[in-house]
Structure formats: C-alpha cells, structure tokens
Design an enzyme around this catalytic site. Sequence first.
Site, PDB file in Angstrom:
ATOM      1  N   CYS A 291       0.902  -1.233   0.039  1.00 45.76           N
ATOM      2  CA  CYS A 291      -0.010  -0.082   0.131  1.00 45.76           C
ATOM      3  C   CYS A 291       0.737   1.262   0.024  1.00 45.76           C
ATOM      4  O   CYS A 291       0.736   1.960  -0.946  1.00 45.76           O
ATOM      5  CB  CYS A 291      -0.997  -0.044   1.108  1.00 45.76           C
ATOM      6  SG  CYS A 291      -2.153  -1.109   1.034  1.00 45.76           S
TER       7      CYS A 291
HETATM    8  N1  LIG Z   1      -2.627  -6.369   1.842  1.00 46.01           N
HETATM    9  C1  LIG Z   1      -3.227  -5.488   2.552  1.00 46.01           C
HETATM   10  O1  LIG Z   1      -2.625  -5.204   3.532  1.00 46.01           O
HETATM   11  C2  LIG Z   1      -3.943  -4.390   1.672  1.00 46.01           C
HETATM   12  C3  LIG Z   1      -4.628  -3.391   2.683  1.00 46.01           C
HETATM   13  C4  LIG Z   1      -5.624  -2.386   1.932  1.00 46.01           C
HETATM   14  C5  LIG Z   1      -5.579  -2.404   0.806  1.00 46.01           C
HETATM   15  N2  LIG Z   1      -5.129  -3.576   0.022  1.00 46.01           N
HETATM   16  C6  LIG Z   1      -5.447  -3.600  -1.566  1.00 46.01           C
HETATM   17  O2  LIG Z   1      -6.181  -4.702  -1.769  1.00 46.01           O
HETATM   18  C7  LIG Z   1      -5.820  -5.136  -2.995  1.00 46.01           C
HETATM   19  C8  LIG Z   1      -5.668  -6.621  -3.198  1.00 46.01           C
HETATM   20  O3  LIG Z   1      -4.527  -6.860  -2.110  1.00 46.01           O
HETATM   21  P1  LIG Z   1      -3.806  -8.402  -1.673  1.00 46.01           P
HETATM   22  O4  LIG Z   1      -2.861  -7.783  -0.594  1.00 46.01           O
HETATM   23  O5  LIG Z   1      -4.929  -9.165  -1.248  1.00 46.01           O
HETATM   24  O6  LIG Z   1      -3.115  -8.741  -2.964  1.00 46.01           O
HETATM   25  P2  LIG Z   1      -2.729 -10.259  -3.188  1.00 46.01           P
HETATM   26  O7  LIG Z   1      -1.754 -10.330  -4.206  1.00 46.01           O
HETATM   27  O8  LIG Z   1      -2.635 -11.112  -1.673  1.00 46.01           O
HETATM   28  O9  LIG Z   1      -4.037 -10.955  -3.509  1.00 46.01           O
HETATM   29  C9  LIG Z   1      -4.449 -10.953  -4.752  1.00 46.01           C
HETATM   30  C10 LIG Z   1      -5.285 -12.187  -5.367  1.00 46.01           C
HETATM   31  O10 LIG Z   1      -5.847 -11.869  -6.629  1.00 46.01           O
HETATM   32  C11 LIG Z   1      -5.629 -12.954  -7.369  1.00 46.01           C
HETATM   33  N3  LIG Z   1      -6.036 -12.359  -8.822  1.00 46.01           N
HETATM   34  C12 LIG Z   1      -5.420 -11.591  -9.680  1.00 46.01           C
HETATM   35  N4  LIG Z   1      -5.860 -11.277 -10.771  1.00 46.01           N
HETATM   36  C13 LIG Z   1      -7.025 -12.247 -10.632  1.00 46.01           C
HETATM   37  C14 LIG Z   1      -8.163 -12.381 -11.299  1.00 46.01           C
HETATM   38  N5  LIG Z   1      -8.264 -11.707 -12.857  1.00 46.01           N
HETATM   39  N6  LIG Z   1      -9.403 -13.253 -11.027  1.00 46.01           N
HETATM   40  C15 LIG Z   1      -9.123 -13.860  -9.808  1.00 46.01           C
HETATM   41  N7  LIG Z   1      -8.184 -13.524  -8.951  1.00 46.01           N
HETATM   42  C16 LIG Z   1      -7.288 -12.921  -9.557  1.00 46.01           C
HETATM   43  C17 LIG Z   1      -4.279 -13.093  -7.178  1.00 46.01           C
HETATM   44  O11 LIG Z   1      -3.985 -14.381  -7.906  1.00 46.01           O
HETATM   45  C18 LIG Z   1      -4.174 -13.096  -5.608  1.00 46.01           C
HETATM   46  O12 LIG Z   1      -4.344 -14.377  -5.156  1.00 46.01           O
HETATM   47  C19 LIG Z   1      -4.998  -4.357  -3.584  1.00 46.01           C
HETATM   48  O13 LIG Z   1      -5.528  -3.348  -4.460  1.00 46.01           O
HETATM   49  C20 LIG Z   1      -4.457  -3.638  -2.504  1.00 46.01           C
HETATM   50  O14 LIG Z   1      -3.724  -2.562  -2.626  1.00 46.01           O
HETATM   51  C21 LIG Z   1      -4.433  -4.499   0.584  1.00 46.01           C
END
Ligand SMILES: NC(=O)c1ccc[n+]([C@@H]2O[C@H](COP(=O)([O-])OP(=O)(O)OC[C@H]3O[C@@H](n4cnc5c(N)ncnc54)[C@H](O)[C@@H]3O)[C@@H](O)[C@H]2O)c1
Length: 453
Positions: A291
């Site tokens: 983030c």
């Molecule tokens: N990790 C955090 O602490 C956090 C906190 C707040 C916001 N976010 C936001 O949340 C979002 C997700 O982050 P995350 O940390 O969970 O990411 P991540 O990489 O851990 O997980 C994302 C998942 O999406 C899957 N994916 C990608 N393309 C896809 C598709 N077309 N169809 C289905 N699945 C698909 C990936 O395989 C992966 O498993 C981001 O925008 C991030 O900025 C994350």
Amino acid sequence: MSSLEYLTSSPSASLAAKLEDRTARIGVIGLGYVGLPLVLLFSEQKFRVTGFDIDSKKVSILSNGGSYIVRIPETEIQAAQRSGFSATSDYSQISSMDAIIICVPTPLNDHHEPDLSFIAATAESIAPHLRPGQLVILESTTYPGTTEELLIPILEKNPLGLKAARGTNSDPTVTFYVAFSPEREDPGNDTVARCDIPKVVGGLNPDATELGRKLYGTIFNRTVPVSTPAAAEMTKLLENIYRCVNIALVNELKLLSLRMGIDIWEVIGAASTKPFGFQAFYPGPGLGGHCIPIDPFYLSWKAKEYDFHTRFIELAGEINLNMPYHVVTSTAAALNRERKSLNGAKVLILGVAYKKDIDDLRESPALTIIELLQKEGAQVSYNDPFFEYVGRGRKYNLEMKNTPLDDLQQYECVVIVTDHSSYDYEAIVEQSNLVIDTRNATKGIQSSKIVHC
Ligand SMILES: NC(=O)c1ccc[n+]([C@@H]2O[C@H](COP(=O)([O-])OP(=O)(O)OC[C@H]3O[C@@H](n4cnc5c(N)ncnc54)[C@H](O)[C@@H]3O)[C@@H](O)[C@H]2O)c1
C-alpha cells in the site's frame, strides 16, 4: 418471502432480504491478503461464500482445507468450508452470486504508473455472467474514477445489456448495483478487531450504497456512507498518503537528528505524550508493503490528467525511496570505523518481511538493501522466521535461503531491518561484532557495538 412477494419486489429489496436472512450467496474475487480474510468473516456469519482466484495453486490448497497465509490457520479454512465455502477459478459460478467483491492486486508497472490490468481482467471475466440485481463492489486500492471509468464500462459490455443502476430511476430488471469500498486492514496489528474497523462505502447510486452498507453491516460494526465511488476511492488514498508523508517527515528528521547527535526515538516518545494534535510515526529502513509505497503514486498519476502536480507525494516518495541507500551508506561507514570494508564483508540481514511479525515480502526495503549490499561486494545472508527462502519477485531475483541464527561472530556486521518480536536482541548484540539498528529494536541495550541508523 413468498414467490409472489419476490416477483413484485425490486431486486434491491430482494437482495437486502437475502442479506438479512444470510441466504445471499457471496463471491470474493482475489483470495490474497485482503480477499481470504474477507471470505472468513462472511463465512463466520454463516453466508455461503465462493472464492474466485486465477491462481490454481491457491484454489487447490483451499479446496484441500489448507492455508497459504501464516496468520490464517487451516482450521479457519475448514470451518469456512463447513459453512459452504468453496474456492474456484471458474467464473461461470458468478451468475449464482448475489454480491461480488473484487480484491485483486493494483501494483505499479515498471514506469511507476498504475497497473489496472488485474481489475480490467476481472471485470472482463465477470461481465459474461452478470445478472440483474447483483451487487458488485470493488475493494482494490486505486485512483478516484476507476470504478466509473474502468470497471463499469467493462461490466456494461455484458451479453444481457444490463446497465449499472444510476440515480433513482434505474429499471430493476435491467440493472446491477456497483460500489467502491476500500479495504483498511493493517496486517499484524491486533489492537483493533477487524469488525471494529469502520467500512466506508460509496455506491454509484443511493441503492448501491445502501446495499453495500447492508452487506458489510453483517460483518462490520459500523459502515460509513459517502456520496460516490470516487469519494470512497479518494478516502483510501488520503489515509495512505497521510501515512506516507508523515513517515517521510520522521525519516527526514531522523537523518538530521543522527547528524545532531539526538535520539529521534526518544523525541518521538516525548512528543507522543502530547494529548492532542500529534500522532506518532516512526522512521525505518524504507517503505514496504502493497500500500504505502504504491498507492500515493496512483493519485499523482491521475492528478496529471488535471494538470496538477502532487508535490507532497513526490517529495515524500523521494525521501522514503532514499532510506535503503542510507542504510547501506551507514553500514559502510560503521565498518570503515572498524577499519573494515563493505567489499568482501559478511553481512547478516535480520528480517526481510516489510514489517514485523508478518509473512509479507512485497516492496520490502530489505530486498533493496540486500541488492545494494551485494553490489558493493558484501557477502549477504539473511534470517527471517517467516521466510525459509527468498526467490524471485517482480523486481528482484535473490535466490537466497534462510540462515540459522547461530555463530553470529562469523559476520562483520548484523543489520536489523525488520524487528520481529521473536528475536532476542540482547543475545544478538552480545554475540555479534557490530549491529546496525534501523528500527530501534535494541532500545535499552547499552553496547558500543550498536550503530543506530
Ligand atoms: N494487503 C493489504 O494489507 C492491503 C490493505 C489494504 C488494501 N489492499 C489492496 O487490496 C488489493 C488486494 O491486495 P492483496 O494484498 O490481497 O493482494 P494479493 O496479491 O495478496 O491477492 C490478490 C489475489 O488476486 C488474485 N487475482 C489476480 N487477478 C485475478 C483475476 N483476474 N481473477 C481472480 N483472481 C485474481 C491473485 O492470484 C491473488 O491471489 C490491492 O488493491 C491492495 O492495494 C491491500
């Protein structure tokens, strides 16, 4: 609800009722750090949840009742399975969902520009299976305008010709509902229960906002409506830019304090006693995580479309990006004082996760520090209880194995990059020749071997 009532009620009322009695089917797309915990929260409330991910390895682990996130035990996945949870890569199941929540990645590309390809690909996969009355919510962090300018136009290219519900006059038989609701999780922070973190929701129209609030109201104690998806998108960016800028401020003040011989940690501790108008932020070896190092650049990129230059974001980025370089320069200087050179020195990095007590490497400053040290000719090893192996990432290719925490005498210096709680810092200082502390992990330990940086 009788079938007659169902037919006469609007899809919005019907979905609200299904949420109320927990018969709504919930689909979560992207089963990562954000999506998987969300699945578990809805499952705990006895919703039947389907998780969608294109990563077949993740789908297979979950289908076998396993987990790939350290802080989520397998027992929680298995409990969710008993409430009807299943994982799949098959998007045709979208048509059976009532609410669909998108939690896919939003990284930066090699030119430091937003990479919205994951959101676009997800929308393209959903569109063929959309049906009237479904609620689609985007949770991925992104710039204001993404929901309306990118997500909705793709979803509206669906074979049934359905449109996103707008204003008050949407025809309930040919519309679906859309909202943006930012994720606010703080991995590793156990001080606030997840359900106590208020959930901001901005729908495309009032019905979408209300349905979003009803959906999240089943798992969060408070929901906060805002007037548009863009306001919700901007809310998340404000929160993260606020952190990014304040971390840059303390990083800069740390650099000055080091020069002036002042302990910045002592200063922050003292300033924190002020009961109003001050919130503590802490310096470190550089920003990490999905983030804070990334999200601000989503806004600065979008701002250019409005001939607007976001100077605070750029300046904070410049200072924070420089911190790993500062750690390497400080390590070289500390070795120099011992009449040793970084070139050829054996250096142990303690902690590679981007922050303490979590199993997340993304954008970790440790990776940059290792690369920079190697470039200077150091022989670098690492220890991290959360990572047995560090292989290849988007921006690095280290191929390193975790080194046991023994025989610390063999290293010319140990660099504390991530202050995991499980480390015995007294023992580490005692057994090491030289300790570079980027996190104040050795607070209270008196030793001439410690160099704060
Ligand atoms: N990790 C955090 O602490 C956090 C906190 C707040 C916001 N976010 C936001 O949340 C979002 C997700 O982050 P995350 O940390 O969970 O990411 P991540 O990489 O851990 O997980 C994302 C998942 O999406 C899957 N994916 C990608 N393309 C896809 C598709 N077309 N169809 C289905 N699945 C698909 C990936 O395989 C992966 O498993 C981001 O925008 C991030 O900025 C994350």
